[in-house]
Design an enzyme around this catalytic site. Structure first.
Site, PDB file in Angstrom:
ATOM      1  N   CYS A 107       0.826  -1.214   0.000  1.00 50.56           N
ATOM      2  CA  CYS A 107       0.000   0.000   0.000  1.00 50.56           C
ATOM      3  C   CYS A 107       0.860   1.265   0.000  1.00 50.56           C
ATOM      4  O   CYS A 107       1.459   1.572  -1.007  1.00 50.56           O
ATOM      5  CB  CYS A 107      -1.002  -0.036   1.143  1.00 50.56           C
ATOM      6  SG  CYS A 107      -2.349   1.165   0.929  1.00 50.56           S
ATOM      7  N   HIS A 215      -3.760  -5.108   0.053  1.00 49.86           N
ATOM      8  CA  HIS A 215      -3.352  -5.480   1.414  1.00 49.86           C
ATOM      9  C   HIS A 215      -3.401  -6.997   1.590  1.00 49.86           C
ATOM     10  O   HIS A 215      -4.349  -7.541   2.167  1.00 49.86           O
ATOM     11  CB  HIS A 215      -4.264  -4.808   2.444  1.00 49.86           C
ATOM     12  CG  HIS A 215      -3.976  -3.368   2.663  1.00 49.86           C
ATOM     13  ND1 HIS A 215      -3.075  -2.917   3.607  1.00 49.86           N
ATOM     14  CD2 HIS A 215      -4.455  -2.265   2.039  1.00 49.86           C
ATOM     15  CE1 HIS A 215      -3.019  -1.595   3.574  1.00 49.86           C
ATOM     16  NE2 HIS A 215      -3.839  -1.174   2.626  1.00 49.86           N
ATOM     17  N   GLU A 217      -1.898  -8.782   3.673  1.00 50.70           N
ATOM     18  CA  GLU A 217      -1.856  -9.187   5.085  1.00 50.70           C
ATOM     19  C   GLU A 217      -3.249  -9.463   5.642  1.00 50.70           C
ATOM     20  O   GLU A 217      -3.398 -10.220   6.605  1.00 50.70           O
ATOM     21  CB  GLU A 217      -1.132  -8.127   5.929  1.00 50.70           C
ATOM     22  CG  GLU A 217      -1.903  -6.867   6.237  1.00 50.70           C
ATOM     23  CD  GLU A 217      -1.905  -5.825   5.126  1.00 50.70           C
ATOM     24  OE1 GLU A 217      -2.386  -4.700   5.366  1.00 50.70           O
ATOM     25  OE2 GLU A 217      -1.424  -6.145   4.014  1.00 50.70           O
TER      26      GLU A 217
END
Length: 239
Positions: A107, A215, A217
């Protein structure tokens, strides 16, 4: 085998606290690494020492990169900036490139490593980005929860990203109002969204240096393909 130490760049709040989103740490730990939060305002000498001491670095999400860093004035549409974080990450990235340490940028991370090599950003996609050929603009700052994929990105064959995922089309989430505009020196495009926005970049050389705009994660615990990004990064840090 000794677990690699991964330096993770921090965000800060007005109350002076450093922080990072927990899923960054969880994704790295599941992949077999030990993540460590870096200081916000080290000296140049300490940055060089950090670059040499850690096995790899994750540039995490967060606030906007200052437009001063890519030669522009700050427009009305720009969000919060943190000059100390810009200095840390730009200086650190340039140093780890010299030392050829693996890097994964997510990001804000993809944005800052692009700026560190002379690239530019859209300060705000809503007001500045216009897809070509009348293609509809996507919802790049999604209204759905961060663990929900809301768009596809097309992965370019032959890239590091393609070798890692084994896919040419990925389902991703999207939580950003800025993005790469002009590509930094030494980078190539790894993936784009259906409306033509750059979604991933990587270095042209043989080192592991990958930036993604989404993202992973928040997806890696349930999506094996997204988990591959962290697994590949950690394996690169073991070498």
């Amino acid at each position: 085998m000794k677990k690699p130490l991964i330096g993770v760049t921090p965000s800060t709040e007005n109350n002076g606290k450093y922080h990072v989103s927990v899923p960054f740490f969880q994704s790295l730990e599941r992949a077999g690494a030990i993540p460590v939060l870096l200081p916000m305002d080290p000296s140049d000498e300490d940055i060089r020492e950090m670059a040499g001491s850690f096995d790899g670095f994750l540039f995490a999400g967060g606030c906007d990169v200052s437009p001063f860093e890519y030669g522009e004035e700050t427009r009305q549409c720009c969000g919060e900036i943190q000059p100390a974080r810009d200095r840390l990450e730009i200086t650190l990235f340039r140093e780890i490139m010299k030392q050829k340490k693996p890097c994964l940028a997510i990001c804000r991370g993809i944005q800052v490593i692009n700026v560190a090599t002379g690239g530019t950003l859209y300060q705000d996609l809503t007001s500045e980005f216009n897809p070509e050929n009348g293609t509809p603009k996507l919802q790049h700052s999604q209204n759905s929860p961060e663990y929900t994929p809301t768009q596809h990105v097309s992965v370019r064959p032959g890239t590091l990203l393609h070798r890692i995922t084994g896919e040419t089309l990925l389902k991703v989430n999207s939580h950003h109002h800025q993005a790469v505009k002009e590509l930094g020196k030494g980078f190539v495009i790894s993936a784009t969204s259906p409306d033509g926005l750059i979604e991933a970049i990587e270095r042209e050389n043989d080192m592991f240096c990958l930036g993604v705009q989404w993202h992973p994660e928040h997806l890696s615990s349930n999506d094996p393909v997204q988990a591959k990004l962290f697994n590949a990064f950690v394996r690169a840090c073991e070498k």
